[in-house]
Design a protein around this motif. Structure first.
Motif, short mmCIF file in Angstrom:
data_model
loop_
_atom_site.label_atom_id
_atom_site.label_comp_id
_atom_site.label_asym_id
_atom_site.label_seq_id
_atom_site.Cartn_x
_atom_site.Cartn_y
_atom_site.Cartn_z
N ARG A 80 -27.49 -33.13 19.03
CA ARG A 80 -28.92 -33.07 18.72
C ARG A 80 -29.32 -31.69 18.23
O ARG A 80 -30.11 -31.55 17.29
N LEU A 81 -28.79 -30.65 18.85
CA LEU A 81 -29.10 -29.28 18.44
C LEU A 81 -28.57 -29.00 17.04
O LEU A 81 -29.24 -28.35 16.23
N LYS A 82 -27.38 -29.50 16.75
CA LYS A 82 -26.81 -29.32 15.41
C LYS A 82 -27.67 -30.01 14.36
O LYS A 82 -27.95 -29.44 13.30
N ASP A 83 -28.10 -31.24 14.65
CA ASP A 83 -28.97 -31.96 13.72
C ASP A 83 -30.28 -31.23 13.52
O ASP A 83 -30.79 -31.15 12.39
N PHE A 84 -30.84 -30.68 14.59
CA PHE A 84 -32.08 -29.91 14.48
C PHE A 84 -31.88 -28.68 13.61
O PHE A 84 -32.71 -28.38 12.75
N ALA A 85 -30.78 -27.96 13.81
CA ALA A 85 -30.51 -26.76 13.01
C ALA A 85 -30.33 -27.12 11.54
O ALA A 85 -30.81 -26.38 10.66
#
Length: 114
Positions: free
Chosen positions: A48-53
């Motif tokens: 999820r953090l990767k997608d947000f970044a």
């Protein structure tokens, strides 16, 4: 007699069902299972953090393109002939106009009062 056999079978089935449910819950609460669940949650949070970044980066690129279009900056920064098109260094007007230095009317020394 049939009534007793029915309730005996129903009670045995309920006991097997309850025992199975309890054993499944106990297996979920073992340290290995809890560690695996935590690892799965961490991996999911990382995705999820990767997608947000990636979304933020795409938004930044889009906004930068919009600003470059608005300001008329369509030049390729990798070409060397664009260096001559850059404006020269700016000077601050406050520095240019300050020919006099600031001097306070009263000198103040912290140790003077003691």
């Amino acid at each position: 007699m049939f009534r007793r056999a029915f309730w005996f079978t129903a009670g045995a089935a309920a006991g097997v069902w309850a025992t199975t449910k309890v054993n499944r819950q106990l297996k979920k609460l073992t340290p290995e299972s809890l560690a695996a669940q935590a690892a799965d949650k961490a991996v999911e949070a990382g995705h999820r953090l990767k997608d947000f970044a990636l979304d933020v980066k795409a938004g930044m690129t889009q906004r930068e393109d919009e600003l470059n279009d608005a300001l008329g900056l369509h030049q390729d920064p990798d070409r060397l002939d664009n260096v001559t098109a850059l404006p020269g260094p700016r000077r601050l007007r406050a520095i240019e106009n300050s020919k006099t230095t600031y001097r306070p009317k009263f000198s103040y020394d912290r140790n003077e009062d003691h």
